[in-house]
Design a protein around this motif. Structure first.
Motif: not given
Length: 90
Positions: A55-56, A61-64, A69-70
């Motif tokens: 689940l995590a 991956m989206a957070m990384i 990107w930021y």
């Protein structure tokens, strides 16, 4: 650079310091795991942990990707040269 490192370490520590126990299983999986543990099966003991890892991983991956990107596309020292004359929005 030192502030970023301290912020990263502090965020990591606070994130994992307040973890709570969560049961993330469907009804069929939880019944099988409970019955397996009662019968002495040690394989089903790690089923809940495995489900939580699965689940995590997409969220991590989206957070990384978001952080990369930021950092890549943020702009520093932007100067806006705006006119001082009034304008109508009609």
């Amino acid at each position: 650079m030192k502030k970023k490192l301290v912020f990263t370490i502090l965020t990591f520590v606070l994130t994992f310091a307040f973890m709570i126990q969560a049961n993330a299983q469907c009804a069929m999986c939880s019944i099988n795991a409970e019955q397996g543990i009662k019968n002495g099966n040690t394989v089903s003991a790690g089923l809940n942990t495995g489900v939580l890892y699965l689940l995590a991983i997409p969220y991590l991956m989206a957070m990384i990707v978001g952080v990369i990107w930021y950092k890549k596309y943020r702009k520093k020292n932007i100067q806006l040269n705006m006119k001082k004359e009034p304008f109508n929005l009609n």
